[in-house]
Design a protein around this motif. Sequence first.
Motif, PDB file in Angstrom:
ATOM      1  N   ALA A 161      46.513 -11.914 -18.231  1.00 18.29           N
ATOM      2  CA  ALA A 161      46.168 -11.700 -19.636  1.00 18.29           C
ATOM      3  C   ALA A 161      47.465 -11.520 -20.415  1.00 18.29           C
ATOM      4  CB  ALA A 161      45.278 -10.481 -19.805  1.00 18.29           C
ATOM      5  N   VAL A 162      47.644 -12.333 -21.435  1.00 21.76           N
ATOM      6  CA  VAL A 162      48.782 -12.193 -22.344  1.00 21.76           C
ATOM      7  C   VAL A 162      48.236 -11.602 -23.634  1.00 21.76           C
ATOM      8  CG1 VAL A 162      50.626 -13.354 -23.598  1.00 21.76           C
ATOM      9  CG2 VAL A 162      49.973 -14.151 -21.316  1.00 21.76           C
ATOM     10  N   VAL A 163      48.767 -10.448 -24.015  1.00 19.22           N
ATOM     11  CA  VAL A 163      48.238  -9.704 -25.159  1.00 19.22           C
ATOM     12  C   VAL A 163      49.281  -9.654 -26.266  1.00 19.22           C
ATOM     13  CG1 VAL A 163      47.420  -7.462 -25.959  1.00 19.22           C
ATOM     14  CG2 VAL A 163      46.763  -8.293 -23.686  1.00 19.22           C
ATOM     15  N   GLY A 164      48.879 -10.053 -27.475  1.00 15.90           N
ATOM     16  CA  GLY A 164      49.810  -9.950 -28.593  1.00 15.90           C
ATOM     17  C   GLY A 164      49.396 -10.780 -29.786  1.00 15.90           C
ATOM     18  N   GLU A 165      50.260 -10.749 -30.779  1.00 15.87           N
ATOM     19  CA  GLU A 165      49.964 -11.359 -32.065  1.00 15.87           C
ATOM     20  C   GLU A 165      49.999 -12.887 -32.014  1.00 15.87           C
ATOM     21  OE1 GLU A 165      54.304 -11.503 -31.603  1.00 15.87           O
ATOM     22  OE2 GLU A 165      52.868  -9.885 -31.287  1.00 15.87           O
ATOM     23  N   VAL A 215      44.805 -12.792 -25.289  1.00 21.15           N
ATOM     24  CA  VAL A 215      44.047 -11.819 -26.078  1.00 21.15           C
ATOM     25  C   VAL A 215      44.844 -11.572 -27.350  1.00 21.15           C
ATOM     26  CG1 VAL A 215      43.014  -9.519 -26.122  1.00 21.15           C
ATOM     27  CG2 VAL A 215      43.149 -10.784 -23.966  1.00 21.15           C
ATOM     28  N   THR A 216      44.328 -12.020 -28.467  1.00 18.04           N
ATOM     29  CA  THR A 216      45.103 -12.026 -29.709  1.00 18.04           C
ATOM     30  C   THR A 216      44.182 -11.809 -30.896  1.00 18.04           C
ATOM     31  OG1 THR A 216      46.758 -13.291 -30.945  1.00 18.04           O
ATOM     32  CG2 THR A 216      44.926 -14.538 -29.988  1.00 18.04           C
ATOM     33  N   GLY A 273      43.980 -25.650 -25.308  1.00 19.24           N
ATOM     34  CA  GLY A 273      43.256 -25.586 -24.048  1.00 19.24           C
ATOM     35  C   GLY A 273      43.274 -24.214 -23.419  1.00 19.24           C
ATOM     36  N   LEU A 274      43.876 -23.231 -24.100  1.00 16.28           N
ATOM     37  CA  LEU A 274      43.921 -21.873 -23.569  1.00 16.28           C
ATOM     38  C   LEU A 274      42.552 -21.206 -23.629  1.00 16.28           C
ATOM     39  CD1 LEU A 274      47.183 -20.480 -25.230  1.00 16.28           C
ATOM     40  CD2 LEU A 274      46.826 -20.850 -22.779  1.00 16.28           C
ATOM     41  N   ASP A 275      42.322 -20.300 -22.700  1.00 15.60           N
ATOM     42  CA  ASP A 275      41.203 -19.378 -22.808  1.00 15.60           C
ATOM     43  C   ASP A 275      41.640 -18.284 -23.781  1.00 15.60           C
ATOM     44  OD1 ASP A 275      38.875 -17.875 -22.334  1.00 15.60           O
ATOM     45  OD2 ASP A 275      39.853 -16.778 -20.702  1.00 15.60           O
ATOM     46  N   VAL A 276      41.019 -18.220 -24.946  1.00 16.01           N
ATOM     47  CA  VAL A 276      41.441 -17.298 -25.998  1.00 16.01           C
ATOM     48  C   VAL A 276      40.345 -16.281 -26.275  1.00 16.01           C
ATOM     49  CG1 VAL A 276      42.167 -17.060 -28.413  1.00 16.01           C
ATOM     50  CG2 VAL A 276      42.907 -19.051 -27.072  1.00 16.01           C
ATOM     51  N   VAL A 277      40.705 -15.014 -26.243  1.00 16.98           N
ATOM     52  CA  VAL A 277      39.812 -13.934 -26.662  1.00 16.98           C
ATOM     53  C   VAL A 277      40.336 -13.415 -27.989  1.00 16.98           C
ATOM     54  CG1 VAL A 277      38.948 -11.628 -26.149  1.00 16.98           C
ATOM     55  CG2 VAL A 277      39.177 -13.306 -24.313  1.00 16.98           C
ATOM     56  N   ARG A 278      39.527 -13.565 -29.033  1.00 16.93           N
ATOM     57  CA  ARG A 278      39.947 -13.126 -30.357  1.00 16.93           C
ATOM     58  C   ARG A 278      39.456 -11.711 -30.617  1.00 16.93           C
ATOM     59  NH1 ARG A 278      38.181 -15.662 -36.273  1.00 16.93           N
ATOM     60  NH2 ARG A 278      39.645 -14.399 -37.525  1.00 16.93           N
ATOM     61  N   ALA A 279      40.402 -10.803 -30.780  1.00 12.07           N
ATOM     62  CA  ALA A 279      40.061  -9.423 -31.112  1.00 12.07           C
ATOM     63  C   ALA A 279      39.843  -9.303 -32.616  1.00 12.07           C
ATOM     64  CB  ALA A 279      41.185  -8.488 -30.671  1.00 12.07           C
ATOM     65  N   PHE A 316      50.990  -8.243 -39.472  1.00 12.27           N
ATOM     66  CA  PHE A 316      49.672  -7.605 -39.401  1.00 12.27           C
ATOM     67  C   PHE A 316      49.245  -7.628 -37.939  1.00 12.27           C
ATOM     68  CE2 PHE A 316      49.872  -9.253 -43.728  1.00 12.27           C
ATOM     69  CZ  PHE A 316      49.460  -8.154 -44.467  1.00 12.27           C
ATOM     70  N   TRP A 317      49.226  -6.461 -37.321  1.00 10.43           N
ATOM     71  CA  TRP A 317      48.789  -6.361 -35.918  1.00 10.43           C
ATOM     72  C   TRP A 317      47.905  -5.116 -35.819  1.00 10.43           C
ATOM     73  CZ3 TRP A 317      47.409  -8.587 -31.798  1.00 10.43           C
ATOM     74  CH2 TRP A 317      47.393  -7.949 -30.556  1.00 10.43           C
ATOM     75  N   ASP A 318      46.626  -5.329 -36.098  1.00  7.65           N
ATOM     76  CA  ASP A 318      45.697  -4.204 -36.159  1.00  7.65           C
ATOM     77  C   ASP A 318      44.363  -4.554 -35.499  1.00  7.65           C
ATOM     78  OD1 ASP A 318      45.063  -6.090 -38.042  1.00  7.65           O
ATOM     79  OD2 ASP A 318      44.797  -4.694 -39.706  1.00  7.65           O
ATOM     80  N   PRO A 319      44.407  -4.961 -34.203  1.00  5.91           N
ATOM     81  CA  PRO A 319      43.156  -5.270 -33.509  1.00  5.91           C
ATOM     82  C   PRO A 319      42.284  -4.019 -33.393  1.00  5.91           C
ATOM     83  CG  PRO A 319      44.965  -5.103 -31.940  1.00  5.91           C
ATOM     84  CD  PRO A 319      45.574  -5.064 -33.307  1.00  5.91           C
ATOM     85  N   VAL A 320      40.995  -4.205 -33.559  1.00  3.00           N
ATOM     86  CA  VAL A 320      40.067  -3.076 -33.422  1.00  3.00           C
ATOM     87  C   VAL A 320      40.013  -2.615 -31.979  1.00  3.00           C
ATOM     88  CG1 VAL A 320      37.659  -2.363 -33.682  1.00  3.00           C
ATOM     89  CG2 VAL A 320      38.729  -3.841 -35.416  1.00  3.00           C
ATOM     90  N   ASP A 321      40.034  -3.565 -31.037  1.00  2.00           N
ATOM     91  CA  ASP A 321      40.169  -3.230 -29.615  1.00  2.00           C
ATOM     92  C   ASP A 321      40.817  -4.418 -28.918  1.00  2.00           C
ATOM     93  OD1 ASP A 321      38.210  -5.115 -29.492  1.00  2.00           O
ATOM     94  OD2 ASP A 321      36.719  -3.869 -28.507  1.00  2.00           O
ATOM     95  N   LEU A 322      41.155  -4.243 -27.634  1.00  2.00           N
ATOM     96  CA  LEU A 322      41.785  -5.308 -26.852  1.00  2.00           C
ATOM     97  C   LEU A 322      40.949  -5.524 -25.589  1.00  2.00           C
ATOM     98  CD1 LEU A 322      45.543  -4.304 -27.184  1.00  2.00           C
ATOM     99  CD2 LEU A 322      44.394  -6.214 -28.322  1.00  2.00           C
ATOM    100  N   PRO A 323      39.964  -6.411 -25.647  1.00  2.00           N
ATOM    101  CA  PRO A 323      39.077  -6.616 -24.493  1.00  2.00           C
ATOM    102  C   PRO A 323      39.793  -7.320 -23.346  1.00  2.00           C
ATOM    103  CG  PRO A 323      38.566  -8.168 -26.251  1.00  2.00           C
ATOM    104  CD  PRO A 323      39.590  -7.235 -26.802  1.00  2.00           C
ATOM    105  N   LEU A 324      39.847  -6.671 -22.195  1.00  2.00           N
ATOM    106  CA  LEU A 324      40.486  -7.232 -21.004  1.00  2.00           C
ATOM    107  C   LEU A 324      39.466  -7.298 -19.878  1.00  2.00           C
ATOM    108  CD1 LEU A 324      43.872  -5.285 -21.026  1.00  2.00           C
ATOM    109  CD2 LEU A 324      43.492  -7.640 -21.727  1.00  2.00           C
ATOM    110  N   GLY A 325      39.409  -8.422 -19.186  1.00  2.00           N
ATOM    111  CA  GLY A 325      38.472  -8.580 -18.081  1.00  2.00           C
ATOM    112  C   GLY A 325      38.896  -7.797 -16.850  1.00  2.00           C
TER     113      GLY A 325
END
Length: 327
Positions: A8-12, A51-52, A71-77, A105-114
């Motif tokens: 999981a790569v997490v960031g803006e 996760v972005t 082609g990335l698997d993207v989870v939008r927070a 602007f980096w204000d995700p409500v949460d960061l869902p990780l599998g």
Amino acid sequence: MNAGTRIAVVGESLVDLVWRPGADQIRPVPGGSPANVATGLRRLGRPVTLVTSWGEDPPGELVARYLAGTGLDVVRAATASRRTTVALAYVDKESGSATYEFVPFWDPVDLPLGDDVRLLHTGSLAAVVAPGAGKVLDACERLHGRPGRAVSVDLNVRPAAQPDRAAYRAAVGRLCAVTDVVKASDEDLRWLWPDRDPADSARELLAFGPRLVVLTRGAEGAMACTPDCEASVTAPEVPVVDTIGAGDAFQSALLDSLLTEGRDGEPAVRVPDTPEELRVLLERPVVAGALATTRSGAQPPDGDELRAALEKRGARARGRDGDTGGA
């Protein structure tokens, strides 16, 4: 591939407004360091989730179209502000390097990780821009130290987003304390600790707890250190178009080289324990980073490109050894 090897790569996600010398127009380029790292890992054959977040604004529309095409698997927070980070990237005519200014602007409500995440990678703006940086730190703390899990951070220091050195240093310390692998550039560490040699600063980062610290030196190559040993390698000489995304290509290849197969009871990453193993580890990342500089924008190599470039580098090294009577 074992589902447990997922990264999981997490960031803006953001839009770079790229300003080149002599250009009549500023070109909007969607991306951002986390997306670049995730793309590089995917091109190297790794299962990866980005996760972005992005906003409901024109830059966000550009980001959405771009990510849909990767082609990335993207989870939008979800975001609190519904805004997208914008960066102004000034490209130097001589070196091809870029300097940045941000409207972050980096204000995700949460960061869902599998639950299948074995390696969490983060860094850049996401590690220092509030309020999202706090959620990133929480996610690292939850994963760090768990059997078969690991955390990686690319500091990718951005003073334009957080000009307070003391605050930035504090954020780096908190993050490194819950990280297994840390990467930083000599520019990163020179800004954080201007009175020290970057190599010394890299060694001192080990005191926070990471098992491996890697220092990139641009055209000079890279250094890696652990609590027990260190090593350096040189970078290939290549024609540079620009350096945008080069550090991210390096990061992708580094993580790809560190990851284990994910067998039961096996650590997520294997950190070398001899100088020679560290040198071998650094070869792929320095070549990947060099390849990225030969193209405009963030274009990390795929596995075939990287293998071919490594074979060429090896052949040249063997030729030099032969010329000087070496093995």
